[in-house]
Design an enzyme around this catalytic site. Structure first.
Site, mmCIF file in Angstrom:
data_model
loop_
_atom_site.group_PDB
_atom_site.id
_atom_site.type_symbol
_atom_site.label_atom_id
_atom_site.label_comp_id
_atom_site.label_asym_id
_atom_site.label_seq_id
_atom_site.Cartn_x
_atom_site.Cartn_y
_atom_site.Cartn_z
ATOM 1 N N ARG A 105 37.333 10.936 -10.195
ATOM 2 C CA ARG A 105 37.001 11.854 -9.094
ATOM 3 C C ARG A 105 38.199 12.737 -8.750
ATOM 4 O O ARG A 105 38.057 13.939 -8.529
ATOM 5 C CB ARG A 105 36.580 11.032 -7.867
ATOM 6 C CG ARG A 105 36.103 11.868 -6.701
ATOM 7 C CD ARG A 105 35.483 11.012 -5.619
ATOM 8 N NE ARG A 105 36.467 10.399 -4.752
ATOM 9 C CZ ARG A 105 36.173 9.570 -3.739
ATOM 10 N NH1 ARG A 105 34.911 9.242 -3.505
ATOM 11 N NH2 ARG A 105 37.117 9.059 -2.993
ATOM 12 N N ARG A 120 45.070 1.903 -0.812
ATOM 13 C CA ARG A 120 43.806 2.067 -0.076
ATOM 14 C C ARG A 120 42.925 0.833 -0.258
ATOM 15 O O ARG A 120 42.261 0.382 0.689
ATOM 16 C CB ARG A 120 43.071 3.333 -0.557
ATOM 17 C CG ARG A 120 43.787 4.606 -0.075
ATOM 18 C CD ARG A 120 43.400 5.805 -0.903
ATOM 19 N NE ARG A 120 42.015 6.191 -0.756
ATOM 20 C CZ ARG A 120 41.362 6.942 -1.643
ATOM 21 N NH1 ARG A 120 41.974 7.375 -2.736
ATOM 22 N NH2 ARG A 120 40.114 7.269 -1.434
ATOM 23 N N ARG A 177 41.655 15.967 -5.282
ATOM 24 C CA ARG A 177 42.038 15.232 -4.067
ATOM 25 C C ARG A 177 43.250 14.344 -4.371
ATOM 26 O O ARG A 177 43.187 13.493 -5.258
ATOM 27 C CB ARG A 177 40.821 14.398 -3.635
ATOM 28 C CG ARG A 177 40.866 13.957 -2.213
ATOM 29 C CD ARG A 177 39.596 13.201 -1.868
ATOM 30 N NE ARG A 177 39.955 11.984 -1.172
ATOM 31 C CZ ARG A 177 39.087 11.129 -0.688
ATOM 32 N NH1 ARG A 177 37.800 11.338 -0.821
ATOM 33 N NH2 ARG A 177 39.497 10.040 -0.067
ATOM 34 N N ARG A 189 36.293 0.991 10.128
ATOM 35 C CA ARG A 189 37.175 0.392 9.122
ATOM 36 C C ARG A 189 38.025 -0.729 9.702
ATOM 37 O O ARG A 189 38.801 -1.331 8.971
ATOM 38 C CB ARG A 189 38.110 1.458 8.569
ATOM 39 C CG ARG A 189 37.640 2.090 7.242
ATOM 40 C CD ARG A 189 38.604 3.198 6.919
ATOM 41 N NE ARG A 189 38.775 3.547 5.559
ATOM 42 C CZ ARG A 189 38.194 4.595 4.967
ATOM 43 N NH1 ARG A 189 37.316 5.316 5.601
ATOM 44 N NH2 ARG A 189 38.502 4.903 3.726
ATOM 45 N N LYS A 212 29.850 5.569 -1.532
ATOM 46 C CA LYS A 212 29.274 5.797 -0.201
ATOM 47 C C LYS A 212 28.898 7.265 0.010
ATOM 48 O O LYS A 212 27.818 7.572 0.519
ATOM 49 C CB LYS A 212 30.270 5.377 0.906
ATOM 50 C CG LYS A 212 30.712 3.924 0.804
ATOM 51 C CD LYS A 212 31.590 3.508 1.984
ATOM 52 C CE LYS A 212 32.936 4.221 2.079
ATOM 53 N NZ LYS A 212 33.875 3.892 0.984
HETATM 54 P P1 AMP Z 1 37.809 8.226 2.782
HETATM 55 O O1 AMP Z 1 37.406 9.606 2.413
HETATM 56 O O2 AMP Z 1 36.798 7.495 3.599
HETATM 57 O O3 AMP Z 1 38.269 7.413 1.578
HETATM 58 O O4 AMP Z 1 39.092 8.369 3.728
HETATM 59 C C1 AMP Z 1 40.274 8.993 3.297
HETATM 60 C C2 AMP Z 1 41.428 8.587 4.193
HETATM 61 O O5 AMP Z 1 41.161 8.989 5.540
HETATM 62 C C3 AMP Z 1 41.689 7.093 4.282
HETATM 63 O O6 AMP Z 1 42.519 6.634 3.232
HETATM 64 C C4 AMP Z 1 42.369 6.975 5.637
HETATM 65 O O7 AMP Z 1 43.720 7.422 5.574
HETATM 66 C C5 AMP Z 1 41.611 7.997 6.462
HETATM 67 N N1 AMP Z 1 40.416 7.429 7.132
HETATM 68 C C6 AMP Z 1 39.120 7.763 6.910
HETATM 69 N N2 AMP Z 1 38.297 7.075 7.712
HETATM 70 C C7 AMP Z 1 39.095 6.266 8.461
HETATM 71 C C8 AMP Z 1 38.827 5.288 9.465
HETATM 72 N N3 AMP Z 1 37.580 4.997 9.860
HETATM 73 N N4 AMP Z 1 39.902 4.647 10.008
HETATM 74 C C9 AMP Z 1 41.154 4.938 9.638
HETATM 75 N N5 AMP Z 1 41.473 5.822 8.678
HETATM 76 C C10 AMP Z 1 40.447 6.503 8.096
#
Ligand code: AMP
Length: 191
Positions: A128, A146, A134, A89, A14
């Site tokens: 990654r 996740r 990260r 989400r 994404k």
């Molecule tokens: P991402 O970079 O989108 O994979 O997000 C990393 C982490 O941020 C996720 O594992 C969640 O802990 C948190 N996170 C990101 N976006 C959301 C969302 N829309 N709702 C809840 N948690 C989020």
């Protein structure tokens, strides 16, 4: 306005595809994961609240991410459109997004979901993590959590957009260019 939700599990591509789509379609990129990571590194109150959950790979509470998106939408009143990456989400987030966009007299145009099988996601995320450092990309059990959160709480919202005839599924395997062409092709049929 053209408002796109770029959807898919962690590691689906994404972020990579969003970077190209913002240029091609002149959109503002809103990634809740990126916003949360910058709050964590700035050690804000919000970042401190979110950090433990993110480190475990659990979702952050709806109110927090909805509040973040609300202020970004309000701060970008002159945008010609948005890409939502990693948001919504949950169904509550999807409903809140509709309400926020309605206040701006706009709406979601479409959801494009990148479909990638689990083994490939794990391989990509570990790669990654090794490059970016990260921490939630470096540990297989956090990655699996996740993906579980995605399957349990996030994937079902495809139906929310299907019911509105806004859902498009795209194969997320192949080169970055190939996937970009597939996404652009499906966008160009709609706009
Ligand atoms: P991402 O970079 O989108 O994979 O997000 C990393 C982490 O941020 C996720 O594992 C969640 O802990 C948190 N996170 C990101 N976006 C959301 C969302 N829309 N709702 C809840 N948690 C989020």
């Amino acid at each position: 306005m053209f408002n796109l939700i770029l959807f898919g599990p962690p590691g689906a591509g994404k972020g990579t595809q969003s970077e190209r789509l913002i240029d091609k379609y002149n959109l503002v990129h809103l990634s809740t994961g990126d916003i949360l990571r910058s709050e964590v590194s700035a050690q804000t109150e919000l970042g401190l609240q979110a950090k433990g959950l993110m480190d475990r790979g659990d979702l952050v509470p709806d109110e927090i991410v909805i509040g973040m998106i609300k202020s970004k939408l309000q701060g970008n009143g002159d945008a010609t459109g948005f890409i939502f990456d990693g948001f919504p989400r949950t169904e509550a987030q999807a409903e809140a997004l509709d309400a926020l966009l309605q206040d701006l007299e706009t709406s979601i145009t479409m959801m494009v979901a990148l479909e990638v099988e689990e083994e490939e996601l794990i391989t990509r995320l570990l790669k990654r993590g090794a490059i970016s450092g990260r921490s939630d990309d470096q540990d297989k059990s956090i990655i699996l959590n996740r993906i579980e959160e995605y399957n349990a709480k996030t994937a079902p919202i495809k139906n929310y957009y299907r019911a509105q005839n806004k859902f498009q599924s795209i194969r997320g395997l192949g080169s970055i260019d190939e996937i970009f062409d597939r996404i652009s092709g499906s966008i160009d049929l709609v706009i």
